[in-house]
Design an enzyme around this catalytic site. Structure first.
Site, short mmCIF file in Angstrom:
data_model
loop_
_atom_site.label_atom_id
_atom_site.label_comp_id
_atom_site.label_asym_id
_atom_site.label_seq_id
_atom_site.Cartn_x
_atom_site.Cartn_y
_atom_site.Cartn_z
N ASP A 102 -11.78 -11.81 -26.23
CA ASP A 102 -11.72 -10.64 -27.11
C ASP A 102 -12.77 -10.68 -28.21
O ASP A 102 -13.21 -9.65 -28.70
CB ASP A 102 -10.32 -10.50 -27.72
CG ASP A 102 -9.36 -9.96 -26.68
OD1 ASP A 102 -8.82 -10.77 -25.91
OD2 ASP A 102 -9.22 -8.73 -26.61
N ARG A 142 -6.74 -1.68 -33.55
CA ARG A 142 -6.47 -3.09 -33.21
C ARG A 142 -7.58 -3.94 -33.86
O ARG A 142 -8.75 -3.56 -33.81
CB ARG A 142 -6.46 -3.33 -31.68
CG ARG A 142 -5.27 -2.69 -30.99
CD ARG A 142 -5.14 -3.14 -29.54
NE ARG A 142 -4.51 -4.44 -29.42
CZ ARG A 142 -4.42 -5.12 -28.27
NH1 ARG A 142 -4.95 -4.62 -27.15
NH2 ARG A 142 -3.81 -6.29 -28.22
N ASN A 188 -8.76 -15.09 -27.32
CA ASN A 188 -8.31 -14.41 -26.11
C ASN A 188 -6.78 -14.40 -26.15
O ASN A 188 -6.15 -14.94 -27.06
CB ASN A 188 -8.84 -15.10 -24.86
CG ASN A 188 -8.60 -14.28 -23.60
OD1 ASN A 188 -8.93 -13.09 -23.56
ND2 ASN A 188 -8.01 -14.87 -22.58
N LYS A 189 -6.19 -13.78 -25.17
CA LYS A 189 -4.73 -13.61 -25.12
C LYS A 189 -3.99 -14.89 -25.46
O LYS A 189 -4.38 -15.97 -25.00
CB LYS A 189 -4.35 -13.09 -23.72
CG LYS A 189 -2.88 -12.89 -23.48
CD LYS A 189 -2.22 -11.98 -24.51
CE LYS A 189 -2.88 -10.63 -24.61
NZ LYS A 189 -2.48 -9.89 -25.84
O1 MRU Z 1 -3.67 -7.44 -25.65
P1 MRU Z 1 -4.63 -7.15 -24.52
O2 MRU Z 1 -3.96 -6.85 -23.23
O3 MRU Z 1 -5.66 -6.12 -24.92
O4 MRU Z 1 -5.42 -8.54 -24.34
C1 MRU Z 1 -6.49 -8.57 -23.42
C2 MRU Z 1 -7.12 -9.90 -23.28
O5 MRU Z 1 -6.78 -10.84 -23.97
C3 MRU Z 1 -8.26 -9.99 -22.29
O6 MRU Z 1 -8.34 -11.28 -21.74
C4 MRU Z 1 -9.58 -9.69 -23.01
O7 MRU Z 1 -9.49 -8.51 -23.75
C5 MRU Z 1 -10.72 -9.59 -22.06
S1 MRU Z 1 -10.65 -8.15 -21.04
C6 MRU Z 1 -12.04 -8.16 -20.07
#
Ligand code: MRU
Length: 341
Positions: free
Chosen positions: A233, A87, A243-244
Site C-alpha cells: 500500500d 483512506r 500492506n494488509k
Molecule cells: O484494505 P484493502 O483491501 O484495500 O487492502 C489491500 C491490500 O493490502 C493490498 O495488498 C494492496 O493494496 C496492494 S493491491 C495491488
C-alpha cells in the site's frame, strides 16, 4: 477481469463488498459517493483506489462545470480534500490526486480542462494495467516450475486497474506453466483473500487452496510453500512497506523458514518523501469488523478492539521488490533511489 470502468460521464465500480456471491456493478456520478465507496471498500487495493479517485475528480469537474472559474477551482479543491480523506494508507490515492491537480492547473484551472482531466484519468488507468503486465513478466522469472506460492489479501486484477500486481506475477507464472498451487490466506477480518483472491484464481482456472491466516506457519514448516508474493500500500524510500495486516507476521515466518518473500508494486506505490516505515499512517477501522462475523456478533459488548487495516514490514525481511522496472534486491535504499529517485 476488471473492477473500474469509465463510461464517458459516469464511473462504474464492481462492488467488492458483495463478492464472491454477487457480481454487482454500481454507477457513480457524484464524487462524494466515490469517496464513500473507497471508505467502504466497494473499491479497494492501492492502485484501484488511485484510479477510482482520478475518475472521481472528473465527476467533480463535470458537476461544477457551470460555476465561475474561481468557484470552480474552490469546489475542485474541496472535492480533492474529500477524496484524500477517504483512506490514509495507500499512497496511490494521494499520488493520483496530485497528478490530477497538476493536470487541472496546467490546463488552465477552469472547466475548459474537463476533456484533459478525463484523458489524464484514463491514462492513469491504462498505465496501471501496463505496469502490472510488466511487473507480471518480471516477477514470473522468479517462479520455478512446480511452484507453490502463498499470497495474502488481494493484490489482483480488481485491486488495480486490471491484471494485478502479486496476482499479475501469479498469472504470468501460471501462463508459463510454473504454478502448482496458490495458497490464499483468508485475510481476517474482511476476508479479501477468501472473497476476492480465491474468486479471481478460481475464475481464471489457477489452482487455488484457501487457508485461514493461522495455517500459513505450519504449511511453511512442512515445506509446502516455495515463494511468497503479496502487494503493498505504501513503500518508504528504504524499502519498509505497509500492506494488509498480517503481512509482517508472514515476513517473519518466511525469514525463519528461509522462504523467498517478495512484495510486488508499481512505482505509484513508492513514497520517496518518507525515509522509513515509521512515517506511514496506518488506518484504524471500525471495531465491528472484528466483533462481528458476517453480521453476527462474535465478541461481547464492551470489549476493547484494536483493528489496524495494515502493518509495516521492515525492509530487512524482504528478499526483493518486484516493480515494473524489474526485481530490486538489497541494498534497497540505493536501488530505489537509482530507479525511482
Ligand atoms: O484494505 P484493502 O483491501 O484495500 O487492502 C489491500 C491490500 O493490502 C493490498 O495488498 C494492496 O493494496 C496492494 S493491491 C495491488
Amino acid at each position: 477481469m476488471d473492477a473500474i470502468r469509465w463510461q464517458g460521464d459516469s464511473l462504474a465500480l464492481l462492488d467488492q463488498t458483495r463478492l464472491p456471491v454477487e457480481e454487482v456493478w454500481n454507477d457513480y456520478t457524484d464524487y462524494r459517493a466515490v469517496a464513500e465507496a473507497i471508505r467502504r471498500l466497494v473499491v479497494r487495493g492501492a492502485p484501484a483506489i488511485g484510479v477510482a479517485a482520478a475518475y472521481a475528480v472528473c465527476l467533480a469537474a463535470l458537476e461544477f462545470q457551470t460555476l465561475e472559474p474561481r468557484d470552480f477551482r474552490a469546489a475542485m479543491d474541496k472535492a480533492a480534500r474529500a477524496l484524500a480523506a477517504s483512506r490514509p494508507t495507500a499512497v496511490n490515492l494521494f499520488w493520483s490526486l496530485d497528478r490530477m491537480k497538476l493536470t487541472l492547473s496546467a490546463a488552465g484551472g477552469d472547466a475548459g480542462a474537463i476533456p484533459v482531466l478525463i484523458r489524464e484519468a484514463e491514462a492513469i488507468h491504462r498505465e496501471d494495467i501496463a505496469m502490472n503486465r510488466k511487473i507480471g513478466r518480471c516477477g514470473a522469472e522468479l517462479v520455478p516450475p512446480g511452484a507453490r506460492i502463498l499470497t495474502h489479501c488481494n493484490a489482483g486484477a480488481i485491486a488495480t486497474g486490471g491484471y494485478g500486481t502479486a496476482l499479475g506475477v501469479v498469472r504470468a507464472a501460471h501462463a508459463a506453466g510454473h504454478v502448482e498451487m496458490v495458497y490464499c490466506d483468508e485475510t481476517r477480518p474482511l476476508l479479501q483473500g477468501a472473497r476476492l483472491t480465491a474468486w479471481e484464481l478460481v475464475k481464471d482456472g489457477i489452482p487455488a487452496t484457501l487457508i485461514t491466516d493461522s495455517m500459513a506457519a505450519s504449511l511453511m514448516a512442512q515445506g509446502k510453500i516455495d515463494l511468497i508474493f503479496l502487494g503493498c500500500d505504501r513503500m518508504a524510500r528504504n524499502g519498509d512497506f505497509a500492506n494488509k495486516i498480517g503481512t509482517y507476521s508472514l515476513a517473519v515466518l518466511a525469514n525463519y523458514h528461509g522462504i523467498p518473500f517478495y512484495t510486488v508494486l508499481p512505482s505509484s506505490t513508492i513514497d520517496m518523501s518518507i525515509p522509513d516505515g515509521s512515517h506511514i499512517v496506518i488506518e484504524e477501522r471500525a471495531p465491528e469488523e472484528v466483533t462481528h462475523f458476517a453480521g453476527v456478533q462474535t465478541a461481547p459488548e464492551g470489549v476493547l478492539v484494536h483493528n489496524p487495516a495494515f502493518d509495516v514490514t521492515p525492509h530487512r525481511l524482504l528478499t526483493g521488490i518486484v516493480t515494473e522496472k524489474g526485481v530490486i534486491h538489497p541494498p534497497f535504499t540505493e536501488r530505489l533511489a537509482e530507479l525511482f529517485g
